[in-house]
Design a protein around this motif. Sequence first.
Motif, PDB file in Angstrom:
ATOM      1  N   THR A 182      -7.873  -3.516   3.407  1.00 30.67           N
ATOM      2  CA  THR A 182      -7.444  -2.604   2.346  1.00 30.67           C
ATOM      3  C   THR A 182      -6.124  -1.941   2.713  1.00 30.67           C
ATOM      4  N   LYS A 183      -5.229  -1.888   1.738  1.00 31.74           N
ATOM      5  CA  LYS A 183      -3.953  -1.200   1.914  1.00 31.74           C
ATOM      6  C   LYS A 183      -3.862  -0.053   0.926  1.00 31.74           C
ATOM      7  N   LEU A 184      -3.433   1.096   1.401  1.00 32.64           N
ATOM      8  CA  LEU A 184      -3.226   2.260   0.550  1.00 32.64           C
ATOM      9  C   LEU A 184      -1.724   2.435   0.342  1.00 32.64           C
ATOM     10  N   ILE A 185      -1.319   2.497  -0.909  1.00 32.66           N
ATOM     11  CA  ILE A 185       0.102   2.606  -1.232  1.00 32.66           C
ATOM     12  C   ILE A 185       0.328   3.868  -2.051  1.00 32.66           C
ATOM     13  N   SER A 186       1.205   4.744  -1.561  1.00 35.30           N
ATOM     14  CA  SER A 186       1.458   5.993  -2.269  1.00 35.30           C
ATOM     15  C   SER A 186       2.700   6.660  -1.717  1.00 35.30           C
ATOM     16  N   ASP A 187       3.274   7.566  -2.501  1.00 39.17           N
ATOM     17  CA  ASP A 187       4.352   8.395  -1.997  1.00 39.17           C
ATOM     18  C   ASP A 187       3.829   9.762  -1.571  1.00 39.17           C
ATOM     19  N   THR A 188       2.494   9.903  -1.538  1.00 38.50           N
ATOM     20  CA  THR A 188       1.848  11.134  -1.080  1.00 38.50           C
ATOM     21  C   THR A 188       1.116  10.832   0.218  1.00 38.50           C
ATOM     22  N   GLN A 189       1.507  11.478   1.309  1.00 34.50           N
ATOM     23  CA  GLN A 189       0.946  11.143   2.612  1.00 34.50           C
ATOM     24  C   GLN A 189      -0.214  12.044   3.035  1.00 34.50           C
ATOM     25  N   ASP A 190      -0.481  13.081   2.282  1.00 36.43           N
ATOM     26  CA  ASP A 190      -1.446  14.094   2.721  1.00 36.43           C
ATOM     27  C   ASP A 190      -2.833  13.535   2.989  1.00 36.43           C
ATOM     28  N   HIS A 191      -3.263  12.529   2.194  1.00 35.36           N
ATOM     29  CA  HIS A 191      -4.636  12.049   2.299  1.00 35.36           C
ATOM     30  C   HIS A 191      -4.782  10.852   3.228  1.00 35.36           C
ATOM     31  N   PHE A 192      -3.702  10.336   3.756  1.00 39.43           N
ATOM     32  CA  PHE A 192      -3.803   9.125   4.551  1.00 39.43           C
ATOM     33  C   PHE A 192      -4.634   9.319   5.808  1.00 39.43           C
ATOM     34  N   LEU A 193      -4.581  10.516   6.399  1.00 37.53           N
ATOM     35  CA  LEU A 193      -5.320  10.747   7.631  1.00 37.53           C
ATOM     36  C   LEU A 193      -6.827  10.645   7.424  1.00 37.53           C
ATOM     37  N   PHE A 194      -7.302  10.834   6.206  1.00 40.44           N
ATOM     38  CA  PHE A 194      -8.737  10.749   5.925  1.00 40.44           C
ATOM     39  C   PHE A 194      -9.226   9.310   5.944  1.00 40.44           C
ATOM     40  N   PHE A 195      -8.323   8.356   5.755  1.00 45.41           N
ATOM     41  CA  PHE A 195      -8.715   6.961   5.613  1.00 45.41           C
ATOM     42  C   PHE A 195      -8.096   6.139   6.735  1.00 45.41           C
ATOM     43  N   SER A 196      -8.512   6.398   7.952  1.00 50.18           N
ATOM     44  CA  SER A 196      -7.915   5.755   9.110  1.00 50.18           C
ATOM     45  C   SER A 196      -8.234   4.269   9.202  1.00 50.18           C
ATOM     46  N   ALA A 197      -9.297   3.814   8.525  1.00 48.10           N
ATOM     47  CA  ALA A 197      -9.686   2.408   8.612  1.00 48.10           C
ATOM     48  C   ALA A 197      -8.863   1.511   7.700  1.00 48.10           C
ATOM     49  N   ALA A 198      -8.035   2.095   6.847  1.00 46.60           N
ATOM     50  CA  ALA A 198      -7.224   1.315   5.922  1.00 46.60           C
ATOM     51  C   ALA A 198      -5.765   1.319   6.369  1.00 46.60           C
ATOM     52  N   GLU A 199      -5.072   0.245   6.022  1.00 51.86           N
ATOM     53  CA  GLU A 199      -3.646   0.173   6.326  1.00 51.86           C
ATOM     54  C   GLU A 199      -2.874   1.038   5.337  1.00 51.86           C
ATOM     55  N   VAL A 200      -1.848   1.725   5.819  1.00 52.65           N
ATOM     56  CA  VAL A 200      -1.083   2.651   4.995  1.00 52.65           C
ATOM     57  C   VAL A 200       0.315   2.103   4.745  1.00 52.65           C
ATOM     58  N   ILE A 201       0.721   2.118   3.480  1.00 55.74           N
ATOM     59  CA  ILE A 201       2.095   1.787   3.109  1.00 55.74           C
ATOM     60  C   ILE A 201       2.640   2.981   2.343  1.00 55.74           C
ATOM     61  N   SER A 202       3.538   3.708   2.964  1.00 52.74           N
ATOM     62  CA  SER A 202       4.053   4.922   2.352  1.00 52.74           C
ATOM     63  C   SER A 202       5.352   4.638   1.598  1.00 52.74           C
ATOM     64  N   LEU A 203       5.418   5.145   0.389  1.00 49.31           N
ATOM     65  CA  LEU A 203       6.620   5.039  -0.424  1.00 49.31           C
ATOM     66  C   LEU A 203       7.417   6.348  -0.418  1.00 49.31           C
ATOM     67  N   ALA A 204       6.975   7.293   0.395  1.00 52.13           N
ATOM     68  CA  ALA A 204       7.664   8.581   0.454  1.00 52.13           C
ATOM     69  C   ALA A 204       9.047   8.395   1.048  1.00 52.13           C
ATOM     70  N   PRO A 205      10.055   9.066   0.506  1.00 51.40           N
ATOM     71  CA  PRO A 205      11.421   8.934   1.056  1.00 51.40           C
ATOM     72  C   PRO A 205      11.479   9.503   2.464  1.00 51.40           C
ATOM     73  N   ARG A 206      12.167   8.791   3.321  1.00 49.96           N
ATOM     74  CA  ARG A 206      12.303   9.258   4.703  1.00 49.96           C
ATOM     75  C   ARG A 206      13.290  10.415   4.780  1.00 49.96           C
TER      76      ARG A 206
END
Length: 208
Positions: A182-206
């Motif tokens: 599973t991959k999570l794609i979002s420009d909101t990073q706040d909730h990613f830490l809750f789902f450590s078992a999934a791969e994260v793809i962040s669209l948030a601007p660096r």
Amino acid sequence: ETYQRAYQFSREQAQVITSHFQILHDLDLVKHFDQCIVLEPQLLEDNATRAFGRALTAEDWSGQDADESWQRRGNTFFSQLKSLGNALAPGSPYPEHIILTPLIAESNEFIRLRSAMKEIIDALGDGDHSVFLKYYQAFFQVQDPSWIRWITVDPKDEVSAHIAPFSVNSLLEKYLFRAVPTKLISDTQDHFLFFSAAEVISLAPRQK
């Protein structure tokens, strides 16, 4: 019939676009695919809480079976639930959501309600309604801290009981993230830490 054909067709496709609701209410669907991509994961926790939880209502009970004995048992149970709810929130003009505390669980009214449900489960718990009744059984297992339980008293509606997982993270990990990559794609990073078992793809601007 049309839905069943469309559902079967979706299982045979290489790619399917669907909603959180469809995935969470039919976790068997994702097993037919090599990968699950979740958009707007910041909404996943709330949607999963609704999907894994259950509202125990008189209307839902009535719709399960037209059998006279089933209807009579349900009427008795929800009449007792209404009495308990009205005692906890007497005369409230607004909906009240009352968390099931140890004090309430030890009250005579709740004990009578639990006994009434135990009689129903003892009589019908091994039949066609076994899965349906497991939610009612879980509602009264107040020693289990992994679930939150509450009673809703709504002056415009019937009194209802509710049960939901205290945390859906472990359920999502077991039934979704570990069932299919599973991959999570979002420009909101706040909730990613809750789902450590999934791969994260962040669209948030660096940040520069």
